[in-house]
Scaffold this motif. Structure first.
Motif, PDB file in Angstrom:
ATOM      1  N   ALA A  22       0.829  -1.214   0.000  1.00 48.32           N
ATOM      2  CA  ALA A  22       0.000   0.000   0.000  1.00 48.32           C
ATOM      3  C   ALA A  22       0.861   1.261   0.000  1.00 48.32           C
ATOM      4  CB  ALA A  22      -0.942   0.004   1.205  1.00 48.32           C
ATOM      5  N   THR A  23       1.950   1.257   0.772  1.00 45.65           N
ATOM      6  CA  THR A  23       2.809   2.451   0.789  1.00 45.65           C
ATOM      7  C   THR A  23       3.481   2.633  -0.570  1.00 45.65           C
ATOM      8  OG1 THR A  23       4.772   1.333   1.695  1.00 45.65           O
ATOM      9  CG2 THR A  23       3.219   2.282   3.276  1.00 45.65           C
ATOM     10  N   ARG A  24       3.856   1.529  -1.198  1.00 47.89           N
ATOM     11  CA  ARG A  24       4.463   1.624  -2.535  1.00 47.89           C
ATOM     12  C   ARG A  24       3.441   2.080  -3.570  1.00 47.89           C
ATOM     13  NH1 ARG A  24       8.501  -3.654  -2.634  1.00 47.89           N
ATOM     14  NH2 ARG A  24      10.072  -2.695  -1.270  1.00 47.89           N
ATOM     15  N   ARG A  25       2.208   1.585  -3.471  1.00 51.00           N
ATOM     16  CA  ARG A  25       1.162   2.019  -4.401  1.00 51.00           C
ATOM     17  C   ARG A  25       0.884   3.507  -4.213  1.00 51.00           C
ATOM     18  NH1 ARG A  25      -0.619   1.840  -9.288  1.00 51.00           N
ATOM     19  NH2 ARG A  25      -2.815   2.375  -9.446  1.00 51.00           N
ATOM     20  N   ALA A  26       0.854   3.963  -2.968  1.00 48.48           N
ATOM     21  CA  ALA A  26       0.678   5.398  -2.718  1.00 48.48           C
ATOM     22  C   ALA A  26       1.799   6.188  -3.386  1.00 48.48           C
ATOM     23  CB  ALA A  26       0.632   5.674  -1.219  1.00 48.48           C
ATOM     24  N   ALA A  27       3.031   5.699  -3.277  1.00 49.65           N
ATOM     25  CA  ALA A  27       4.162   6.386  -3.915  1.00 49.65           C
ATOM     26  C   ALA A  27       4.006   6.416  -5.430  1.00 49.65           C
ATOM     27  CB  ALA A  27       5.473   5.711  -3.524  1.00 49.65           C
ATOM     28  N   ILE A  28       3.557   5.306  -6.012  1.00 49.05           N
ATOM     29  CA  ILE A  28       3.340   5.265  -7.469  1.00 49.05           C
ATOM     30  C   ILE A  28       2.312   6.318  -7.874  1.00 49.05           C
ATOM     31  CG2 ILE A  28       2.288   3.874  -9.311  1.00 49.05           C
ATOM     32  CD1 ILE A  28       3.634   1.404  -7.950  1.00 49.05           C
ATOM     33  N   GLN A  51       1.038   9.582   4.037  1.00 44.70           N
ATOM     34  CA  GLN A  51       0.475   8.713   5.078  1.00 44.70           C
ATOM     35  C   GLN A  51      -1.013   8.466   4.836  1.00 44.70           C
ATOM     36  OE1 GLN A  51       1.412  11.139   8.447  1.00 44.70           O
ATOM     37  NE2 GLN A  51       3.372  10.137   8.831  1.00 44.70           N
ATOM     38  N   THR A  52      -1.761   9.531   4.559  1.00 44.20           N
ATOM     39  CA  THR A  52      -3.203   9.405   4.351  1.00 44.20           C
ATOM     40  C   THR A  52      -3.488   8.563   3.110  1.00 44.20           C
ATOM     41  OG1 THR A  52      -3.531  11.578   5.356  1.00 44.20           O
ATOM     42  CG2 THR A  52      -5.368  10.687   4.085  1.00 44.20           C
ATOM     43  N   THR A  53      -2.778   8.848   2.034  1.00 47.78           N
ATOM     44  CA  THR A  53      -2.974   8.088   0.799  1.00 47.78           C
ATOM     45  C   THR A  53      -2.678   6.617   1.030  1.00 47.78           C
ATOM     46  OG1 THR A  53      -2.406  10.050  -0.507  1.00 47.78           O
ATOM     47  CG2 THR A  53      -2.329   7.920  -1.639  1.00 47.78           C
ATOM     48  N   ALA A  54      -1.588   6.320   1.727  1.00 54.67           N
ATOM     49  CA  ALA A  54      -1.228   4.923   1.986  1.00 54.67           C
ATOM     50  C   ALA A  54      -2.297   4.215   2.812  1.00 54.67           C
ATOM     51  CB  ALA A  54       0.124   4.843   2.681  1.00 54.67           C
ATOM     52  N   LEU A  55      -2.811   4.882   3.844  1.00 55.41           N
ATOM     53  CA  LEU A  55      -3.850   4.248   4.668  1.00 55.41           C
ATOM     54  C   LEU A  55      -5.117   3.975   3.859  1.00 55.41           C
ATOM     55  CD1 LEU A  55      -3.642   6.038   8.129  1.00 55.41           C
ATOM     56  CD2 LEU A  55      -3.072   3.669   7.601  1.00 55.41           C
ATOM     57  N   ILE A  56      -5.529   4.924   3.041  1.00 51.69           N
ATOM     58  CA  ILE A  56      -6.742   4.723   2.247  1.00 51.69           C
ATOM     59  C   ILE A  56      -6.509   3.658   1.176  1.00 51.69           C
ATOM     60  CG2 ILE A  56      -8.414   5.839   0.710  1.00 51.69           C
ATOM     61  CD1 ILE A  56      -7.965   8.410   2.414  1.00 51.69           C
ATOM     62  N   VAL A  57      -5.341   3.681   0.538  1.00 52.24           N
ATOM     63  CA  VAL A  57      -5.011   2.626  -0.432  1.00 52.24           C
ATOM     64  C   VAL A  57      -5.044   1.267   0.261  1.00 52.24           C
ATOM     65  CG1 VAL A  57      -3.108   1.625  -1.775  1.00 52.24           C
ATOM     66  CG2 VAL A  57      -3.694   4.040  -2.056  1.00 52.24           C
ATOM     67  N   HIS A  58      -4.476   1.193   1.441  1.00 54.05           N
ATOM     68  CA  HIS A  58      -4.453  -0.072   2.194  1.00 54.05           C
ATOM     69  C   HIS A  58      -5.869  -0.546   2.502  1.00 54.05           C
ATOM     70  CE1 HIS A  58      -2.874  -3.174   4.807  1.00 54.05           C
ATOM     71  NE2 HIS A  58      -3.619  -2.731   5.804  1.00 54.05           N
ATOM     72  N   GLY A  59      -6.708   0.370   2.954  1.00 53.78           N
ATOM     73  CA  GLY A  59      -8.076  -0.005   3.282  1.00 53.78           C
ATOM     74  C   GLY A  59      -8.901  -0.385   2.067  1.00 53.78           C
ATOM     75  N   LEU A  60      -8.789   0.384   0.987  1.00 51.33           N
ATOM     76  CA  LEU A  60      -9.554   0.088  -0.222  1.00 51.33           C
ATOM     77  C   LEU A  60      -9.045  -1.177  -0.926  1.00 51.33           C
ATOM     78  CD1 LEU A  60      -9.971   3.648  -1.807  1.00 51.33           C
ATOM     79  CD2 LEU A  60     -11.739   2.264  -0.702  1.00 51.33           C
ATOM     80  N   GLY A  61      -7.753  -1.434  -0.805  1.00 49.22           N
ATOM     81  CA  GLY A  61      -7.165  -2.581  -1.498  1.00 49.22           C
ATOM     82  C   GLY A  61      -6.960  -3.774  -0.604  1.00 49.22           C
ATOM     83  N   ARG A  62      -7.868  -3.980   0.343  1.00 45.89           N
ATOM     84  CA  ARG A  62      -7.682  -5.015   1.358  1.00 45.89           C
ATOM     85  C   ARG A  62      -7.669  -6.436   0.803  1.00 45.89           C
ATOM     86  NH1 ARG A  62     -12.322  -2.342   2.339  1.00 45.89           N
ATOM     87  NH2 ARG A  62     -14.251  -3.433   1.964  1.00 45.89           N
TER      88      ARG A  62
END
Length: 182
Positions: A22-28, A51-62
């Motif tokens: 998720a953190t890598r996807r946020a970076a992309i 941080q916010t983008t990574a958390l939301i990506v993590h939650g949406l991409g569970r």
């Protein structure tokens, strides 16, 4: 100044699973507009954005293998936006807003902030994390889970501001993934 990739690895905090993905996807998703993070002298906008983008990506991409798109982030942000302050938007009237209007608007903002927090907490809980309710920032509110640590950083408040950093992160995401993407 760290690159977005370096900062994404930093907030992954050694995780090698879904959180790191998720953190890598946020970076992309953020790299085209934020390749290097400007470290703040005041408000940490870029860090909070990642941080916010990574958390939301993590939650949406569970679900394993699910790739979250910029369009999905824009839709989540649009659904969880805090209403703008009418005194700051558009041409100003000569008369200040009536007290009852200001009070009503403040209640709307408080509801929107709660909705942001509850929405993100729900995503993270659905992703399997034990996310506590937002609280007051404190050393006692620590977690071994790097996702929950980011949650505390963004959702908890302290005496310097009545609003959590999550509001800043969602606003920065709106600027980055705004209506042009939807």
């Amino acid at each position: 100044m760290p690159t977005i990739w370096e900062y994404a690895e930093l907030i992954a905090a050694g995780d090698t699973g879904r959180w790191q993905a998720a953190t890598r996807r946020a970076a992309i998703l953020l790299a085209p507009t934020h390749p290097v993070l400007d470290l703040p002298h005041g408000m940490p906008v870029h860090q909070v954005l990642v941080q916010t983008t990574a958390l939301i990506v993590h939650g949406l991409g569970r679900l394993p293998g699910r790739i979250v798109t910029a369009r999905e982030l824009a839709a989540w942000v649009a659904d969880h936006a805090v209403p703008p302050d009418p005194d700051l938007a558009g041409p100003r009237s000569l008369a200040p807003a009536a007290t009852s209007d200001r009070d009503r608007h403040m209640r709307e903002i408080v509801r929107a902030v709660r909705r942001q927090q509850e929405g993100l907490a729900g995503l993270l809980r659905a992703a399997g994390h034990q996310v506590p309710d937002p609280g007051t920032r404190s050393l006692d509110r620590h977690s071994a889970d790097p996702v929950v640590r980011q949650w505390h950083d963004l959702a908890d408040v302290d005496e310097s501001s009545p609003f959590p950093l999550l509001c800043l992160g969602v606003a920065a995401m709106a600027d980055t993934f705004g209506p042009a993407i939807i």
